[in-house]
Structures are given as structure tokens and as C-alpha cells.
Scaffold this motif. Sequence first.
Motif, PDB file in Angstrom:
ATOM      1  N   LEU A 193       1.257  -1.031  -0.214  1.00  0.00           N
ATOM      2  CA  LEU A 193       0.122   0.116   0.151  1.00  0.00           C
ATOM      3  C   LEU A 193       0.515   1.104  -0.049  1.00  0.00           C
ATOM      4  N   LYS A 194       2.145   1.477   0.885  1.00  0.00           N
ATOM      5  CA  LYS A 194       2.919   2.750   0.619  1.00  0.00           C
ATOM      6  C   LYS A 194       3.262   2.780  -0.451  1.00  0.00           C
ATOM      7  N   VAL A 195       3.376   1.497  -1.600  1.00  0.00           N
ATOM      8  CA  VAL A 195       3.567   1.346  -3.204  1.00  0.00           C
ATOM      9  C   VAL A 195       2.526   2.508  -3.682  1.00  0.00           C
ATOM     10  N   ASN A 196       1.102   1.433  -3.491  1.00  0.00           N
ATOM     11  CA  ASN A 196       0.226   0.818  -4.884  1.00  0.00           C
ATOM     12  C   ASN A 196      -0.584   1.973  -3.943  1.00  0.00           C
ATOM     13  N   GLY A 197      -0.684   2.636  -2.564  1.00  0.00           N
ATOM     14  CA  GLY A 197      -2.137   2.915  -2.381  1.00  0.00           C
ATOM     15  C   GLY A 197      -2.597   3.941  -2.947  1.00  0.00           C
ATOM     16  N   GLU A 198      -2.393   5.084  -3.754  1.00  0.00           N
ATOM     17  CA  GLU A 198      -3.418   5.552  -3.985  1.00  0.00           C
ATOM     18  C   GLU A 198      -3.896   5.189  -5.073  1.00  0.00           C
ATOM     19  N   ALA A 199      -3.919   3.570  -5.875  1.00  0.00           N
ATOM     20  CA  ALA A 199      -4.939   3.159  -6.852  1.00  0.00           C
ATOM     21  C   ALA A 199      -6.001   2.641  -5.656  1.00  0.00           C
ATOM     22  N   ILE A 200      -5.557   2.461  -5.018  1.00  0.00           N
ATOM     23  CA  ILE A 200      -7.027   1.992  -3.577  1.00  0.00           C
ATOM     24  C   ILE A 200      -7.563   3.515  -2.148  1.00  0.00           C
ATOM     25  N   TYR A 201      -7.189   4.112  -1.718  1.00  0.00           N
ATOM     26  CA  TYR A 201      -7.068   5.205  -0.764  1.00  0.00           C
ATOM     27  C   TYR A 201      -7.581   6.442  -1.844  1.00  0.00           C
ATOM     28  N   GLY A 202      -8.881   6.543  -1.060  1.00  0.00           N
ATOM     29  CA  GLY A 202      -9.630   7.256  -2.257  1.00  0.00           C
ATOM     30  C   GLY A 202     -10.129   7.127  -3.449  1.00  0.00           C
ATOM     31  N   THR A 203     -10.059   6.257  -3.747  1.00  0.00           N
ATOM     32  CA  THR A 203     -10.588   5.864  -5.431  1.00  0.00           C
ATOM     33  C   THR A 203     -12.392   5.764  -5.457  1.00  0.00           C
ATOM     34  N   ARG A 204     -12.654   5.723  -6.524  1.00  0.00           N
ATOM     35  CA  ARG A 204     -13.889   5.135  -7.006  1.00  0.00           C
ATOM     36  C   ARG A 204     -14.221   4.521  -7.817  1.00  0.00           C
ATOM     37  N   PRO A 205     -15.157   3.378  -7.870  1.00  0.00           N
ATOM     38  CA  PRO A 205     -14.965   2.586  -9.033  1.00  0.00           C
ATOM     39  C   PRO A 205     -15.281   3.177 -10.469  1.00  0.00           C
ATOM     40  N   TRP A 206     -15.018   2.459 -11.103  1.00  0.00           N
ATOM     41  CA  TRP A 206     -15.264   3.228 -12.548  1.00  0.00           C
ATOM     42  C   TRP A 206     -15.979   2.579 -13.113  1.00  0.00           C
ATOM     43  N   TYR A 207     -16.480   2.831 -15.098  1.00  0.00           N
ATOM     44  CA  TYR A 207     -17.624   2.127 -15.330  1.00  0.00           C
ATOM     45  C   TYR A 207     -17.839   0.522 -14.747  1.00  0.00           C
ATOM     46  N   VAL A 208     -16.405  -0.317 -15.108  1.00  0.00           N
ATOM     47  CA  VAL A 208     -16.522  -1.489 -15.113  1.00  0.00           C
ATOM     48  C   VAL A 208     -15.502  -1.882 -14.114  1.00  0.00           C
ATOM     49  N   TYR A 209     -16.192  -2.915 -13.324  1.00  0.00           N
ATOM     50  CA  TYR A 209     -14.755  -3.004 -12.043  1.00  0.00           C
ATOM     51  C   TYR A 209     -14.109  -4.271 -12.503  1.00  0.00           C
ATOM     52  N   GLY A 210     -14.081  -4.503 -13.807  1.00  0.00           N
ATOM     53  CA  GLY A 210     -12.604  -5.582 -14.400  1.00  0.00           C
ATOM     54  C   GLY A 210     -13.067  -6.091 -15.023  1.00  0.00           C
ATOM     55  N   GLU A 211     -11.589  -7.152 -15.044  1.00  0.00           N
ATOM     56  CA  GLU A 211     -12.181  -8.491 -16.167  1.00  0.00           C
ATOM     57  C   GLU A 211     -11.094  -9.429 -16.172  1.00  0.00           C
ATOM     58  N   GLY A 212     -11.190 -10.754 -16.764  1.00  0.00           N
ATOM     59  CA  GLY A 212     -10.065 -11.617 -16.286  1.00  0.00           C
ATOM     60  C   GLY A 212     -11.062 -12.908 -16.573  1.00  0.00           C
ATOM     61  N   PRO A 213      -9.279 -14.089 -16.150  1.00  0.00           N
ATOM     62  CA  PRO A 213     -10.904 -15.917 -16.504  1.00  0.00           C
ATOM     63  C   PRO A 213     -10.852 -15.998 -15.182  1.00  0.00           C
ATOM     64  N   THR A 214     -10.269 -15.632 -13.711  1.00  0.00           N
ATOM     65  CA  THR A 214     -11.280 -15.548 -12.698  1.00  0.00           C
ATOM     66  C   THR A 214     -12.268 -15.785 -11.959  1.00  0.00           C
ATOM     67  N   SER A 215     -13.218 -17.068 -11.954  1.00  0.00           N
ATOM     68  CA  SER A 215     -14.735 -16.560 -11.888  1.00  0.00           C
ATOM     69  C   SER A 215     -14.691 -16.785 -10.157  1.00  0.00           C
ATOM     70  N   GLN A 216     -15.798 -16.525  -9.390  1.00  0.00           N
ATOM     71  CA  GLN A 216     -16.099 -16.752  -7.884  1.00  0.00           C
ATOM     72  C   GLN A 216     -17.751 -16.946  -8.296  1.00  0.00           C
ATOM     73  N   PRO A 217     -18.089 -17.569  -7.064  1.00  0.00           N
ATOM     74  CA  PRO A 217     -19.194 -17.840  -6.667  1.00  0.00           C
ATOM     75  C   PRO A 217     -20.416 -17.135  -6.687  1.00  0.00           C
ATOM     76  N   GLU A 218     -21.256 -17.046  -6.847  1.00  0.00           N
ATOM     77  CA  GLU A 218     -21.940 -16.184  -6.159  1.00  0.00           C
ATOM     78  C   GLU A 218     -22.865 -15.932  -4.488  1.00  0.00           C
ATOM     79  N   GLY A 219     -22.995 -15.148  -3.554  1.00  0.00           N
ATOM     80  CA  GLY A 219     -23.561 -15.357  -2.745  1.00  0.00           C
ATOM     81  C   GLY A 219     -22.495 -15.138  -0.984  1.00  0.00           C
ATOM     82  N   ASP A 220     -23.069 -15.686  -0.181  1.00  0.00           N
ATOM     83  CA  ASP A 220     -22.650 -14.980   1.398  1.00  0.00           C
ATOM     84  C   ASP A 220     -21.305 -16.341   1.652  1.00  0.00           C
TER      85      ASP A 220
END
Length: 504
Positions: free
Chosen positions: A380-407
Motif C-alpha cells: 500500500l505504501k507504493v500502490n495506495g493511491e490506486a486504493i485510498y480515496g478512489t471510486r469505482p470506474w464504469y466496470v470493475y474489471g475483467e479476467g478468467p478467474t471466476s468466483q461464486p455468487e452468494g455469501d
Amino acid sequence: MKKYFLLVVCQFALLSGWAQYENYKLDWQKISEENHYNREPDWLKDAKFGIYLHWGVYSVPAYSYEWYSRHMFMDTRKEYHHHVKTYGDPREFGYDSFIPMFTAEHFNAGEWADLFYRAGARFAGQVAEHHDGFAMWDSKITPWNAALMGPKRDVLGELSTEIKSHGMKFLSTFHHARWFQRYKNEKNIPEKLDFWDLYDSHFPYVEGMPTTSDNPILRLLYGNVTEEEFYDPIWFGKLKEVIDNYSPDIIYFDSWLDQIPEEYLYKFTKYYIEESRKQGKEVAIYRKQGDLPLNVSMENLEKSRKQKMEPRLWTTEETISTDSWCYTEDMELRKAKDLIDILIDVVSKNGVFMLNVSPRADGVIPVEQQEILLSIGDWLKVNGEAIYGTRPWYVYGEGPTSQPEGDFEHHKAFLKIRYNYQDIRYTTKGKDIYAITMGVPQENEVVVFRGFAKDKIPRNVAVKNVTVLGSNQQVSWDYGDEGLRVTTPILAGDQAVVFKIECE
């Protein structure tokens, strides 16, 4: 830690809109309107990452998990057999016998707060009271508290002071809704109790065990009280004590609020919001499974996360181990990379990530856990500006790894997820867009950020420059119809890489 089923109908009703109150009789909208209450304070939107801890009497046996205090009284459970072998018959050596052993001789609130700060947390705190009825603050309501017994220190008070002095917001969590003995008058209690039996009370009502004691002091530990005593002064009174004495910025509830009459939920919510407003501060309330209306609370998941970007701020929690939330002798720890990836995924979907750590009973956070936290902090010391104080873009991302829906019902599947550099997440701040690869591409790898594809992006974006946070190397890139094509420079390590995309 959690109900193992979802109140699906209730949750759906609450998630379908701001003004859905079909399950409530009182005027919850009035609380937020009269107090101009913002359930998503800007400081929390900016914070993104917090740390808290499960630490209490249940840390003494350091066996199985934090529900030891329940299962030690059920002779069908491994905890019972371990207890008999290690400490003796629980009829003679009850949970109360562990309290003098909870001495916390090495507890140092300042060192803990410093560690959390160095780990990059923007808020931090402690389980104020778990299901076990032991208050971690100087309470006037129960003698079973850390200032009077065990450590004989106001643990929550010391942590509150140190966390706030480090510039972090303060969190208190409450799990005491299931402490009350709801089954004491049950006529058909099974002779052999299994996990689900007497589930909505933490301590099982077993004749001959300390859990059924009418001793005026013991019953205040084991929840053997009347409804009139429990709801107020005990359930509400403990919350009020912590609000009045420590002024937490976040109060978190671990389910079972469906067991509390609505009038007391309303009383708490109104009191907390009004008292915070008097102090000129904005606060947040976390709850699970639709236990409070969303106009006054925030949805909290457990060991799981959203499949897509959400319009409302939400939160999720993970623990630093693969299983228990409290310290155990055989706990297996997560890898820092995986926890960083979870943080990135959560933030890209408009979430806030909360990580639990597990100190030993003596107050030491083991070195192995500290190393994980500090590794997160270094990233986070190096990359925190991409986390703190940010907001979502129009899309969260992309990629091959899927995850289940639910809690939580899919928590074991979530635990197995491993992202790679082809999994990309986006955040934004001002005119800058951050594309984060959840792994390290090889040198001269061409990575395509498809979120920039011209047939998908909602507006024309004029890319001015692309850099890698923490690197002085020049990055080659070009912008085509399929997206932003980046040729990667030499990248070290194995953790997520942030490409800062400066736009006009």
C-alpha cells in the motif's frame, strides 16, 4: 461467528431499494431524515481498508475456534473431549475458569495501533463482546469484564485512545445478540446436542453444567437471565456504554439481530446516530443478512464478496487464517498476496475490506501475522493511491478467474480463489484510471486492458500517459479498438501491479 443460512427473503426485500421496509413496523426513514444521516460517510468511502481482532477469553484454550465456549459443553463435539482431557469435566472447570488465565500480560495497545497503521489500515478496532458474554471494556452492567477480571485493564478504552491518536477511525464489534439463554424453558431439549441444536443461544442449556446455573454472578456470564433483563439494560445498555465512553466511528453486528425485538434495534440506531451527530461526526453501522434497513446500515458479508460492482458501498471481512477468527495453536495463515488481491477486488466493486487478526491470550500478535500485515502495508505504501480515496470506474474489471455468487455458504470456494496477472481490476480518481493486474506479467508481455475498448467505454478517453506505480521504467502503450495495449517493463515480486493511466 455466523449464521450458516441466509434469510433470503428478508435480504431480497431490503436490497431491492432504499425505501423497502416490509419487514419493519417502525419508521426507520424518520431516523435518517431527521438526523440527515449518511449511511456511507465519505471518510469510509476513502478508507477502503481496516483491521480488527478477535481476542478474548476464547483465546486461552487456543483450540478449534472462537466457539469453543459453546462446544465445550456439548459431549458430541471434539471441543468437549479436548476440554475433558486437558482441563477436566466442564461441570467443574467451566468457561468461567478460563478468565483468570486470560491475563494479557504482553498487551500493548500502542504497539498494536502502530502495527495496524503501518499495515495501511484507515480504521481499526476490537470485538467488544463476542457471544461469550465477556465485555472487553470497563462495564458497569456486567462484572464479567476485562477491567475487573482477567487482564484487569480497559482493553477497548486503551485501544480506542491509541487507534484514534494514530489518525485512524475506531471500530467496535458486537456479537452479543445470541448470548441470551433462549431455551431455558424448552421442554424438548435433545439428550445429545449437536451443532444446530439450541442454535440461537450461544451457551447450550444443559442441566448440571455451569450454563444453567442460577448463581447471581455466574448467570450474568452464561446468559441465564430474563427477557426483561436482557433486551434492556443488558443488550442495549452495553451498546450505550461503549457509545458514551469510547465514541466508535463504526459499530458492527454479527447477525442474530433478528432475535432482538425491533423496538430495541430502533432504540440503539436512533441513539447512536443522534449522539454522533451531537459530536459532529459521521458514523457507520455494519450488519449482516438484512438485520437492519439499508437506509441506516451497510451490508456486511463474511469470507465472501460481490460478483459485480455495486451502486451502494458495502463491506466484507476476512480473517488472517484459513479457518478460525481467534488464535489457535494449529492455525494456518493466509498469504499476503491473496489478501491484497481480495482488497483490490473489493475496492473495484465499491466495497470496503476488513481484515481480522488473532492475538494470543497473552496479548502478543504472533510474528507470522505481523509479517503478513506489514507486507500488505508495504504494498500500500507504493500502490495506495490506486486504493485510498478512489471510486469505482464504469466496470470493475475483467479476467478468467471466476468466483461464486452468494455469501458465507460459499466461503470454502472463495478461499480457493487464486487470481493471476490476466485478472484486472480498475479504480479511478480524478482524471486518472488505475488498471491493476492481480499478478506480475512477464517482461515484454502485451497486456490488453479491455475496459478501454471503444465499443464498451461510455465516453471518449484521451490517454496521455501510462506508468507503473513504484517504477521509473518507461511503459510502451497504444490505444486501439480492442482496448489499451500495454507492453510491460521488467517487474519484480509476485504481488499485484498498478498501471496508472493518466487521461486528459
